[in-house]
Design a protein around this motif. Structure first.
Motif, mmCIF file in Angstrom:
data_model
loop_
_atom_site.group_PDB
_atom_site.id
_atom_site.type_symbol
_atom_site.label_atom_id
_atom_site.label_comp_id
_atom_site.label_asym_id
_atom_site.label_seq_id
_atom_site.Cartn_x
_atom_site.Cartn_y
_atom_site.Cartn_z
ATOM 1 N N SER A 134 -9.433 11.442 -7.648
ATOM 2 C CA SER A 134 -8.179 11.431 -8.402
ATOM 3 C C SER A 134 -6.977 11.392 -7.466
ATOM 4 C CB SER A 134 -8.108 12.648 -9.310
ATOM 5 O OG SER A 134 -6.888 12.698 -10.009
ATOM 6 N N ARG A 135 -7.032 12.180 -6.383
ATOM 7 C CA ARG A 135 -5.936 12.210 -5.426
ATOM 8 C C ARG A 135 -5.747 10.834 -4.769
ATOM 9 N NH1 ARG A 135 -3.778 16.496 -2.902
ATOM 10 N NH2 ARG A 135 -3.995 17.293 -5.035
ATOM 11 N N LEU A 136 -6.849 10.187 -4.417
ATOM 12 C CA LEU A 136 -6.752 8.873 -3.772
ATOM 13 C C LEU A 136 -6.289 7.795 -4.757
ATOM 14 C CD1 LEU A 136 -9.855 8.746 -1.416
ATOM 15 C CD2 LEU A 136 -7.483 9.212 -0.834
ATOM 16 N N GLU A 137 -6.708 7.903 -6.007
ATOM 17 C CA GLU A 137 -6.247 6.935 -7.002
ATOM 18 C C GLU A 137 -4.739 7.047 -7.210
ATOM 19 O OE1 GLU A 137 -10.312 6.440 -9.716
ATOM 20 O OE2 GLU A 137 -8.805 7.938 -10.241
ATOM 21 N N GLU A 138 -4.229 8.283 -7.183
ATOM 22 C CA GLU A 138 -2.774 8.470 -7.266
ATOM 23 C C GLU A 138 -2.084 7.868 -6.042
ATOM 24 O OE1 GLU A 138 -2.115 12.623 -7.606
ATOM 25 O OE2 GLU A 138 -3.073 12.810 -9.579
ATOM 26 N N ARG A 139 -2.673 8.102 -4.871
ATOM 27 C CA ARG A 139 -2.106 7.548 -3.642
ATOM 28 C C ARG A 139 -2.117 6.031 -3.675
ATOM 29 N NH1 ARG A 139 -4.916 9.466 1.815
ATOM 30 N NH2 ARG A 139 -4.249 11.463 0.919
ATOM 31 N N LEU A 140 -3.203 5.458 -4.171
ATOM 32 C CA LEU A 140 -3.326 4.011 -4.236
ATOM 33 C C LEU A 140 -2.285 3.414 -5.186
ATOM 34 C CD1 LEU A 140 -5.048 1.694 -3.138
ATOM 35 C CD2 LEU A 140 -6.604 2.030 -5.073
ATOM 36 N N GLU A 141 -2.052 4.067 -6.304
ATOM 37 C CA GLU A 141 -1.051 3.582 -7.263
ATOM 38 C C GLU A 141 0.344 3.581 -6.636
ATOM 39 O OE1 GLU A 141 0.638 4.743 -11.732
ATOM 40 O OE2 GLU A 141 -1.169 5.691 -10.925
ATOM 41 N N LYS A 142 0.658 4.626 -5.886
ATOM 42 C CA LYS A 142 1.953 4.695 -5.226
ATOM 43 C C LYS A 142 2.086 3.630 -4.145
ATOM 44 C CE LYS A 142 2.644 9.644 -6.011
ATOM 45 N NZ LYS A 142 2.740 10.986 -5.386
ATOM 46 N N MET A 143 1.010 3.391 -3.414
ATOM 47 C CA MET A 143 1.032 2.360 -2.367
ATOM 48 C C MET A 143 1.259 0.978 -2.966
ATOM 49 S SD MET A 143 -2.119 3.777 0.012
ATOM 50 C CE MET A 143 -1.977 2.536 1.308
ATOM 51 N N ARG A 144 0.601 0.706 -4.084
ATOM 52 C CA ARG A 144 0.766 -0.593 -4.730
ATOM 53 C C ARG A 144 2.180 -0.770 -5.268
ATOM 54 N NH1 ARG A 144 -5.001 -0.115 -7.918
ATOM 55 N NH2 ARG A 144 -6.307 -1.165 -6.340
ATOM 56 N N ALA A 145 2.733 0.283 -5.850
ATOM 57 C CA ALA A 145 4.094 0.219 -6.367
ATOM 58 C C ALA A 145 5.094 0.012 -5.234
ATOM 59 C CB ALA A 145 4.422 1.492 -7.138
ATOM 60 N N SER A 146 4.878 0.717 -4.134
ATOM 61 C CA SER A 146 5.774 0.579 -2.984
ATOM 62 C C SER A 146 5.701 -0.825 -2.405
ATOM 63 C CB SER A 146 5.403 1.605 -1.918
ATOM 64 O OG SER A 146 6.180 1.435 -0.750
ATOM 65 N N LEU A 147 4.497 -1.358 -2.305
ATOM 66 C CA LEU A 147 4.338 -2.704 -1.763
ATOM 67 C C LEU A 147 5.003 -3.733 -2.655
ATOM 68 C CD1 LEU A 147 3.104 -4.455 0.448
ATOM 69 C CD2 LEU A 147 0.997 -4.569 -0.902
ATOM 70 N N ALA A 148 4.879 -3.565 -3.965
ATOM 71 C CA ALA A 148 5.496 -4.508 -4.900
ATOM 72 C C ALA A 148 7.019 -4.500 -4.760
ATOM 73 C CB ALA A 148 5.092 -4.158 -6.330
ATOM 74 N N ARG A 149 7.599 -3.326 -4.478
ATOM 75 C CA ARG A 149 9.061 -3.233 -4.343
ATOM 76 C C ARG A 149 9.569 -3.797 -3.031
ATOM 77 N NH1 ARG A 149 8.065 2.078 -6.091
ATOM 78 N NH2 ARG A 149 8.486 2.812 -3.966
ATOM 79 N N THR A 150 8.775 -3.670 -1.981
ATOM 80 C CA THR A 150 9.281 -3.998 -0.639
ATOM 81 C C THR A 150 8.668 -5.255 -0.039
ATOM 82 O OG1 THR A 150 7.590 -2.594 0.405
ATOM 83 C CG2 THR A 150 9.702 -1.558 -0.176
ATOM 84 N N ARG A 151 7.753 -5.895 -0.749
ATOM 85 C CA ARG A 151 7.027 -7.031 -0.193
ATOM 86 C C ARG A 151 7.955 -8.080 0.427
ATOM 87 N NH1 ARG A 151 1.992 -9.291 -1.357
ATOM 88 N NH2 ARG A 151 1.715 -7.777 -3.048
ATOM 89 N N GLU A 152 9.033 -8.440 -0.286
ATOM 90 C CA GLU A 152 9.914 -9.509 0.184
ATOM 91 C C GLU A 152 10.691 -9.126 1.434
ATOM 92 O OE1 GLU A 152 9.736 -12.447 -1.080
ATOM 93 O OE2 GLU A 152 8.293 -11.736 -2.592
ATOM 94 N N ARG A 153 10.820 -7.825 1.719
ATOM 95 C CA ARG A 153 11.603 -7.398 2.875
ATOM 96 C C ARG A 153 10.744 -7.118 4.106
ATOM 97 N NH1 ARG A 153 13.684 -4.062 -1.224
ATOM 98 N NH2 ARG A 153 12.846 -2.188 -0.224
ATOM 99 N N LEU A 154 9.434 -7.239 3.985
ATOM 100 C CA LEU A 154 8.540 -6.910 5.087
ATOM 101 C C LEU A 154 8.159 -8.136 5.892
ATOM 102 C CD1 LEU A 154 6.094 -4.464 3.248
ATOM 103 C CD2 LEU A 154 8.094 -3.879 4.636
ATOM 104 N N ASP A 155 8.044 -7.964 7.216
ATOM 105 C CA ASP A 155 7.526 -9.067 8.024
ATOM 106 C C ASP A 155 6.004 -9.115 7.858
ATOM 107 O OD1 ASP A 155 6.114 -7.445 10.082
ATOM 108 O OD2 ASP A 155 8.148 -6.837 10.657
#
Length: 228
Positions: A134-155
């Protein structure tokens, strides 16, 4: 007590529950069987041992081997000290084994808890595994959300690093799913899954740290009930 020192005390009690040991033997087992403690030194271990002795959970005894008996007269130094778990220490360790709070799901603590699953009852194993998942699934959801927000700004390299981290967490979730399925089915032969999961966690940045090899502290053939 800091969280890290608490994990060390837990691991020391668990190893000494198996058999009495010298400080050197303890450090070796912590380094080789429990990879999370690879960076620990004598300067960290011995204060921990002294604390456990003062708490009444360990006792110090002179070494019993012929080599230990000859150490003082031949080398002008004291024989090695052997640390042995007391009845109170065993009871305290079993109490720690039964705990399934949030700390048990964190990276380093989970690795230490998993190493002693062979001494842990099935219901506790299940709660720890499900809590970790459960803890890792929460972490994974946050990672995916963060990546979706910042994808265009990352090299490209930073983006690849984030993807690698996500894949590491996804692999551990799959490994946990396999372990949980095996526990539910009552299968005891977890050596293949444990070895694979250990290898994944040793090589992945997003994993909690080295888990024991299947031949070390993990003993999946232990009783379903807490060992006595």
């Amino acid at each position: 007590m800091s969280r890290r020192s608490g994990i060390l005390e837990f691991a020391v009690l668990g190893l000494l529950r198996e058999s009495p040991m010298h400080g050197y033997e303890l450090r070796k087992r912590l380094n080789t069987s429990l990879g999370v403690f690879r960076a620990f030194s004598y300067g960290t271990l011995y204060p921990c041992l002294k604390t456990l002795v003062a708490s009444g959970w360990l006792i110090e005894e002179p070494g019993s081997t012929a080599e230990d008996a000859l150490a003082a007269p031949l080398a002008g130094r004291r024989a090695k000290i052997v640390y042995r778990l007391t009845a109170e220490g065993k009871e305290h360790f079993e109490e720690l084994l039964s705990q399934t709070g949030p700390d048990a799901y964190e990276d380093e603590h989970f690795a230490a808890r998993f190493a002693f699953f062979g001494q842990t009852s099935r219901d506790v194993r299940m709660r720890v595994l499900e809590g970790r998942r459960s803890r890792l699934e929460e972490r994974l959801e946050k990672m995916r959300a963060s990546l979706a927000r910042t994808r265009e700004r990352l090299d490209d390299y930073t983006l690849e690093l984030q993807r690698h981290g996500m894949e590491s967490v996804e692999r551990e979730v799959r490994w946990l799913n396999e372990l949980i399925e095996s526990e539910r089915a009552g299968r005891r032969d977890l050596k293949g899954s444990a070895s694979e999961g250990s290898a994944q966690q040793n090589t992945n940045n997003g994993a909690p740290g080295a888990l024991p090899r299947s031949g070390d502290s993990l003993r999946p053939d232990a009783s379903d009930d807490t060992a006595t």
